[in-house]
Design a protein around this motif. Structure first.
Motif, PDB file in Angstrom:
ATOM      1  N   ILE A 184       0.867  -1.178   0.000  1.00 55.94           N
ATOM      2  CA  ILE A 184       0.000   0.000   0.000  1.00 55.94           C
ATOM      3  C   ILE A 184       0.901   1.224   0.000  1.00 55.94           C
ATOM      4  CG2 ILE A 184      -1.873   1.162   1.190  1.00 55.94           C
ATOM      5  CD1 ILE A 184      -2.497  -1.506   2.547  1.00 55.94           C
ATOM      6  N   PRO A 185       0.737   2.129  -0.957  1.00 52.28           N
ATOM      7  CA  PRO A 185       1.652   3.271  -1.054  1.00 52.28           C
ATOM      8  C   PRO A 185       1.466   4.268   0.087  1.00 52.28           C
ATOM      9  CG  PRO A 185      -0.098   3.490  -2.659  1.00 52.28           C
ATOM     10  CD  PRO A 185      -0.271   2.145  -2.017  1.00 52.28           C
ATOM     11  N   GLY A 186       2.580   4.879   0.455  1.00 52.75           N
ATOM     12  CA  GLY A 186       2.586   5.946   1.444  1.00 52.75           C
ATOM     13  C   GLY A 186       3.333   7.143   0.887  1.00 52.75           C
ATOM     14  N   LYS A 187       3.523   8.150   1.719  1.00 53.83           N
ATOM     15  CA  LYS A 187       4.182   9.370   1.265  1.00 53.83           C
ATOM     16  C   LYS A 187       5.059   9.886   2.397  1.00 53.83           C
ATOM     17  CE  LYS A 187       2.949  14.033  -0.163  1.00 53.83           C
ATOM     18  NZ  LYS A 187       1.844  14.941  -0.447  1.00 53.83           N
ATOM     19  N   ILE A 188       6.280  10.332   2.064  1.00 57.57           N
ATOM     20  CA  ILE A 188       7.171  10.900   3.063  1.00 57.57           C
ATOM     21  C   ILE A 188       7.870  12.116   2.465  1.00 57.57           C
ATOM     22  CG2 ILE A 188       9.112   9.402   2.488  1.00 57.57           C
ATOM     23  CD1 ILE A 188       9.722   9.390   5.563  1.00 57.57           C
ATOM     24  N   GLU A 189       8.046  13.141   3.290  1.00 56.09           N
ATOM     25  CA  GLU A 189       8.739  14.361   2.873  1.00 56.09           C
ATOM     26  C   GLU A 189       9.852  14.652   3.869  1.00 56.09           C
ATOM     27  OE1 GLU A 189       5.977  17.557   2.539  1.00 56.09           O
ATOM     28  OE2 GLU A 189       4.653  16.449   1.188  1.00 56.09           O
ATOM     29  N   ASN A 216      -5.053   5.378   8.688  1.00 56.15           N
ATOM     30  CA  ASN A 216      -4.043   6.341   8.269  1.00 56.15           C
ATOM     31  C   ASN A 216      -3.156   6.705   9.448  1.00 56.15           C
ATOM     32  OD1 ASN A 216      -4.777   6.559   5.572  1.00 56.15           O
ATOM     33  ND2 ASN A 216      -6.399   7.996   6.060  1.00 56.15           N
ATOM     34  N   VAL A 217      -1.843   6.634   9.241  1.00 58.83           N
ATOM     35  CA  VAL A 217      -0.864   6.940  10.273  1.00 58.83           C
ATOM     36  C   VAL A 217      -0.060   8.157   9.823  1.00 58.83           C
ATOM     37  CG1 VAL A 217       1.127   6.077  11.537  1.00 58.83           C
ATOM     38  CG2 VAL A 217      -0.713   4.521  10.929  1.00 58.83           C
ATOM     39  N   LEU A 218       0.036   9.161  10.685  1.00 54.66           N
ATOM     40  CA  LEU A 218       0.808  10.372  10.403  1.00 54.66           C
ATOM     41  C   LEU A 218       1.966  10.429  11.385  1.00 54.66           C
ATOM     42  CD1 LEU A 218       1.058  13.019   8.795  1.00 54.66           C
ATOM     43  CD2 LEU A 218      -0.306  14.099  10.596  1.00 54.66           C
ATOM     44  N   LEU A 219       3.196  10.404  10.866  1.00 57.98           N
ATOM     45  CA  LEU A 219       4.401  10.458  11.692  1.00 57.98           C
ATOM     46  C   LEU A 219       5.158  11.738  11.379  1.00 57.98           C
ATOM     47  CD1 LEU A 219       5.682   6.826  11.098  1.00 57.98           C
ATOM     48  CD2 LEU A 219       4.541   7.674  13.126  1.00 57.98           C
ATOM     49  N   LYS A 220       5.593  12.416  12.434  1.00 60.88           N
ATOM     50  CA  LYS A 220       6.421  13.607  12.292  1.00 60.88           C
ATOM     51  C   LYS A 220       7.638  13.435  13.177  1.00 60.88           C
ATOM     52  CE  LYS A 220       2.462  16.641  11.567  1.00 60.88           C
ATOM     53  NZ  LYS A 220       1.749  17.837  12.039  1.00 60.88           N
ATOM     54  N   GLY A 221       8.791  13.885  12.696  1.00 61.51           N
ATOM     55  CA  GLY A 221       9.982  13.717  13.516  1.00 61.51           C
ATOM     56  C   GLY A 221      11.173  14.503  13.016  1.00 61.51           C
ATOM     57  N   ILE A 222      12.273  14.278  13.702  1.00 64.71           N
ATOM     58  CA  ILE A 222      13.550  14.919  13.397  1.00 64.71           C
ATOM     59  C   ILE A 222      14.527  13.831  12.946  1.00 64.71           C
ATOM     60  CG2 ILE A 222      15.458  16.263  14.356  1.00 64.71           C
ATOM     61  CD1 ILE A 222      13.449  17.308  16.458  1.00 64.71           C
ATOM     62  N   TRP A 223      15.291  14.106  11.919  1.00 67.25           N
ATOM     63  CA  TRP A 223      16.301  13.150  11.482  1.00 67.25           C
ATOM     64  C   TRP A 223      17.680  13.794  11.533  1.00 67.25           C
ATOM     65  CZ3 TRP A 223      19.164  14.342   7.183  1.00 67.25           C
ATOM     66  CH2 TRP A 223      18.649  15.312   6.331  1.00 67.25           C
ATOM     67  N   TYR A 224      18.718  12.938  11.575  1.00 74.03           N
ATOM     68  CA  TYR A 224      20.093  13.398  11.704  1.00 74.03           C
ATOM     69  C   TYR A 224      20.988  12.439  10.922  1.00 74.03           C
ATOM     70  CZ  TYR A 224      24.691  13.794  13.912  1.00 74.03           C
ATOM     71  OH  TYR A 224      26.022  13.926  14.131  1.00 74.03           O
ATOM     72  N   SER A 232       5.586  11.831   7.479  1.00 73.14           N
ATOM     73  CA  SER A 232       5.227  10.623   6.751  1.00 73.14           C
ATOM     74  C   SER A 232       3.753  10.317   6.964  1.00 73.14           C
ATOM     75  CB  SER A 232       6.075   9.447   7.246  1.00 73.14           C
ATOM     76  OG  SER A 232       5.597   8.237   6.709  1.00 73.14           O
ATOM     77  N   LYS A 233       3.059  10.071   5.864  1.00 74.24           N
ATOM     78  CA  LYS A 233       1.663   9.654   5.932  1.00 74.24           C
ATOM     79  C   LYS A 233       1.563   8.315   5.219  1.00 74.24           C
ATOM     80  CE  LYS A 233      -3.057  11.034   4.975  1.00 74.24           C
ATOM     81  NZ  LYS A 233      -3.959  12.015   4.379  1.00 74.24           N
ATOM     82  N   GLN A 234       1.099   7.298   5.958  1.00 75.47           N
ATOM     83  CA  GLN A 234       1.053   5.957   5.396  1.00 75.47           C
ATOM     84  C   GLN A 234      -0.059   5.144   6.048  1.00 75.47           C
ATOM     85  OE1 GLN A 234       5.065   5.103   6.578  1.00 75.47           O
ATOM     86  NE2 GLN A 234       4.383   3.718   8.175  1.00 75.47           N
ATOM     87  N   PRO A 235      -0.531   4.117   5.368  1.00 71.58           N
ATOM     88  CA  PRO A 235      -1.531   3.249   5.981  1.00 71.58           C
ATOM     89  C   PRO A 235      -0.884   2.307   6.991  1.00 71.58           C
ATOM     90  CG  PRO A 235      -1.134   2.600   3.713  1.00 71.58           C
ATOM     91  CD  PRO A 235      -0.321   3.821   3.964  1.00 71.58           C
ATOM     92  N   SER A 236      -1.655   1.889   7.972  1.00 69.83           N
ATOM     93  CA  SER A 236      -1.146   0.988   9.000  1.00 69.83           C
ATOM     94  C   SER A 236      -1.130  -0.455   8.497  1.00 69.83           C
ATOM     95  CB  SER A 236      -2.017   1.081  10.253  1.00 69.83           C
ATOM     96  OG  SER A 236      -3.304   0.558   9.979  1.00 69.83           O
ATOM     97  N   ASP A 237      -0.722  -1.343   9.347  1.00 71.74           N
ATOM     98  CA  ASP A 237      -0.683  -2.769   9.060  1.00 71.74           C
ATOM     99  C   ASP A 237      -2.100  -3.301   8.827  1.00 71.74           C
ATOM    100  OD1 ASP A 237       0.218  -5.411   8.893  1.00 71.74           O
ATOM    101  OD2 ASP A 237      -0.131  -5.716  11.029  1.00 71.74           O
ATOM    102  N   THR A 238      -2.243  -4.258   7.919  1.00 72.76           N
ATOM    103  CA  THR A 238      -3.549  -4.854   7.642  1.00 72.76           C
ATOM    104  C   THR A 238      -3.634  -6.295   8.102  1.00 72.76           C
ATOM    105  OG1 THR A 238      -2.876  -5.618   5.457  1.00 72.76           O
ATOM    106  CG2 THR A 238      -3.840  -3.408   5.596  1.00 72.76           C
ATOM    107  N   ASP A 239      -2.611  -6.800   8.787  1.00 73.89           N
ATOM    108  CA  ASP A 239      -2.556  -8.207   9.195  1.00 73.89           C
ATOM    109  C   ASP A 239      -2.752  -9.110   7.978  1.00 73.89           C
ATOM    110  OD1 ASP A 239      -2.190 -10.358  10.860  1.00 73.89           O
ATOM    111  OD2 ASP A 239      -4.268 -10.425  11.522  1.00 73.89           O
ATOM    112  N   LEU A 240      -2.002  -8.813   6.938  1.00 70.17           N
ATOM    113  CA  LEU A 240      -2.028  -9.547   5.665  1.00 70.17           C
ATOM    114  C   LEU A 240      -3.416  -9.580   5.038  1.00 70.17           C
ATOM    115  CD1 LEU A 240       0.432 -12.446   6.436  1.00 70.17           C
ATOM    116  CD2 LEU A 240       0.824 -10.461   4.998  1.00 70.17           C
ATOM    117  N   GLY A 241      -4.084  -8.431   5.062  1.00 69.90           N
ATOM    118  CA  GLY A 241      -5.352  -8.295   4.371  1.00 69.90           C
ATOM    119  C   GLY A 241      -6.589  -8.580   5.186  1.00 69.90           C
TER     120      GLY A 241
END
Length: 86
Positions: A35-40, A74-82, A59-68
């Motif tokens: 399932i496609p997601g998106k990250i910036e 919808n899961v929205l993640l925000k964070g800091i990277w290094y 990052s906006k992406q769908p959660s786990d589906t337990d193999l269908g």
């Protein structure tokens, strides 16, 4: 001396091939979907002397589906990277 029952009676299974099969169809018939997601990413700071770079991501992406077997949420993640470049 003996113990036990003359006749063992079990509870009938929910999936008996007649009525219960529709409720458990997705649980028993697994499928793998990508399932496609998106990250910036955005670079917010660069330290050229030490080779360090950092920023933020969303990052906006769908959660786990337990193999269908379940509907994804919808899961929205925000964070800091290094990162360090050598």
């Amino acid at each position: 001396m003996t113990t036990g029952y003359d006749m063992a009676v079990a509870l009938p299974g929910l999936q008996n091939g007649e009525e219960g099969d529709a409720e458990l169809f997705n649980e028993n018939n697994k499928k793998f979907d990508v399932i496609p997601g998106k990250i910036e990413f955005e670079v917010t700071k660069v330290n050229a002397a030490d080779g360090e770079v950092s920023g933020v991501f969303v990052s906006k992406q769908p959660s786990d589906t337990d193999l269908g077997s379940k509907v994804p949420k919808n899961v929205l993640l925000k964070g800091i990277w290094y990162g360090r470049i050598e």
